[in-house]
Design an enzyme around this catalytic site. Structure first.
Site, PDB file in Angstrom:
ATOM      1  N   LYS A  47     -10.253  -2.807  -4.365  1.00 15.32           N
ATOM      2  CA  LYS A  47     -11.054  -1.593  -4.412  1.00 15.32           C
ATOM      3  C   LYS A  47     -10.111  -0.637  -4.953  1.00 15.32           C
ATOM      4  CE  LYS A  47     -13.277  -2.585  -0.080  1.00 15.32           C
ATOM      5  NZ  LYS A  47     -13.119  -2.638   1.305  1.00 15.32           N
ATOM      6  N   LYS A  98      -4.574  -9.140  -7.406  1.00 16.89           N
ATOM      7  CA  LYS A  98      -5.570  -9.655  -6.722  1.00 16.89           C
ATOM      8  C   LYS A  98      -6.882  -8.549  -7.394  1.00 16.89           C
ATOM      9  CE  LYS A  98      -5.312  -7.264  -2.350  1.00 16.89           C
ATOM     10  NZ  LYS A  98      -5.899  -7.038  -0.996  1.00 16.89           N
ATOM     11  N   LYS A 137       0.781  -1.036   0.054  1.00 15.08           N
ATOM     12  CA  LYS A 137       0.102  -0.136  -0.005  1.00 15.08           C
ATOM     13  C   LYS A 137       0.819   1.333   0.228  1.00 15.08           C
ATOM     14  CE  LYS A 137      -4.138  -1.419   2.325  1.00 15.08           C
ATOM     15  NZ  LYS A 137      -5.229  -1.532   3.238  1.00 15.08           N
TER      16      LYS A 137
END
Ligand code: TYM
Length: 353
Positions: free
Chosen positions: A218, A215, A131
């Protein structure tokens, strides 16, 4: 999804349960629209589990604010996840459905766990690295500490089972490490259970429709990479049509799918949605091109997701009712967590505990 049932019934034997008390905890962040990965990796499992054990299903708004959330939207996003839970079949009469910020035990225990967890453990968390990328210096301390709060979520209720997707496996390992170190440091061998991740099942790792090395997420900038629970039937058909595949056809056996990540993903989605095996799907479509397979997959997805989307809309039309459900469940969650937290305070040795 049969293996989930089998797995939990195995885990649910007296030797594996924690002092005879099995409890499930899981959470979803209200940080964007839910996608098919969240549905298959988490929500669909929740619905199965609510009939097997006591369950707490949380909307983890404290986790969501580890990255910026517009205050004007956070309440609405929380309602959206609540509506998605309910529309998927989570029953607030069976499971405790609440948002994390209503229950103080989460943040309190997270602080104690901050003093138990080691920096080296957090430095190894791959999700933070993914992230933060090259910007780790500019990320919030909360984002770094996120897995400690996750451990507190689970252990504030002494939960024993945690249904999640594959991407949460490492966080669950950390929760176990924190529980074990607390038990050891305070010489309280059985204080916390070592929570078990329930990752098994066909939807545990749904991949991006545009890139089989990532993956479904969102936060992917491409909306075509994911099927959102709010997508229309047209959007779903278009996204599957554009989904990346290869020049081959649908193979006959699972072994022949090896290395064909995108194909395996689409077949896996078909299987998970219909609760059939990958092999079953291959047997039906072997030798067909994607021009046949993709529309069939889109039809199945629309058939399963459209009722959920419609129900979500109905729940969202009455936000006050959603708040009533969340508030009542938060009271129940507090009732469970408070005696556990009182014991934690005593165990640590606070004056007044
Ligand atoms: P979140 O909000 O990112 O995702 C919610 C759930 O969806 C699963 N998931 C997937 N499953 C299959 N394929 C995918 N592509 C996919 N993407 C997401 C996630 O594994 C998760 O189960 N840290 C958690 C929230 C959390 C939590 C907890 C979970 C906070 N506290 C305590 C369990 C227990 C998260 O970010 O989920």
């Amino acid at each position: 999804m049969n293996d989930i049932k089998t797995d939990t019934s195995v885990l649910n034997t007296p030797e594996r349960s924690y002092k005879g008390q099995d409890r499930v905890f899981s959470g979803v962040q209200p940080s964007g629209t839910l996608h098919l990965g969240n549905y298959l990796g988490a929500l669909k499992k929740f619905v199965k589990m609510q009939d097997q054990m006591e369950c707490l299903f949380c909307i983890v708004d404290l986790h969501a604010i580890t990255v910026w959330q517009d205050p004007k939207l956070l309440r609405q996003q929380t309602h959206e996840i609540t509506a998605a839970y309910l529309a998927s079949g989570v029953d607030p009469k069976k499971a405790i459905v609440y948002n994390q910020s209503r229950v103080r035990a989460h943040t309190e225990l997270a602080w104690y766990f901050n003093c138990v967890a080691r920096l080296g453990w957090l430095n190894r968390m791959t999700q933070f690295k993914d992230k933060a990328g090259k910007n780790s210096e500019r990320m919030s301390v909360g984002l770094y500490d996120y897995p400690v709060l996750q451990a507190a979520d689970i252990l504030a209720f002494k939960a024993t089972h945690v249904p999640v997707g594959e991407d949460q496996r490492q966080h669950l390992e950390l929760s176990r490490d924190i529980a074990a170190k607390f038990n050891h440091d305070f010489d309280a061998p059985d204080f916390f259970p070592l929570p078990e991740a329930l990752v098994q099942g066909p939807g545990a790792k749904i991949l991006s429709l545009r890139d089989g090395s990532k993956k479904m997420s969102k936060s992917d900038p491409s909306d075509n990479s994911r099927i959102n629970l709010t997508d229309s039937a047209d959007d779903i058909a278009k996204k599957f049509k554009k989904a990346k595949t290869d020049a081959g056809v649908i193979p006959e056996t699972v072994k022949e799918m090896e290395g064909r990540l995108e194909v395996k993903n689409l077949v896996g989605i078909f299987a998970a949605l219909t609760e059939r095996t990958d092999q079953d799907i291959l047997t039906e479509y072997a030798g067909q091109g994607f021009g046949v397979f993709k529309p069939a997959l889109a039809d199945v997805a629309v058939e399963k997701l459209e009722p959920i989307t419609n129900l979500m809309r109905r729940y969202l039309a009455d936000p006050d009712e959603l708040d009533r459900i969340l508030a009542a469940a938060a009271d129940r969650a507090t009732e469970i967590a408070e005696p556990i937290l009182a014991d934690v305070r005593k165990t640590i040795g606070f004056s007044g505990a």
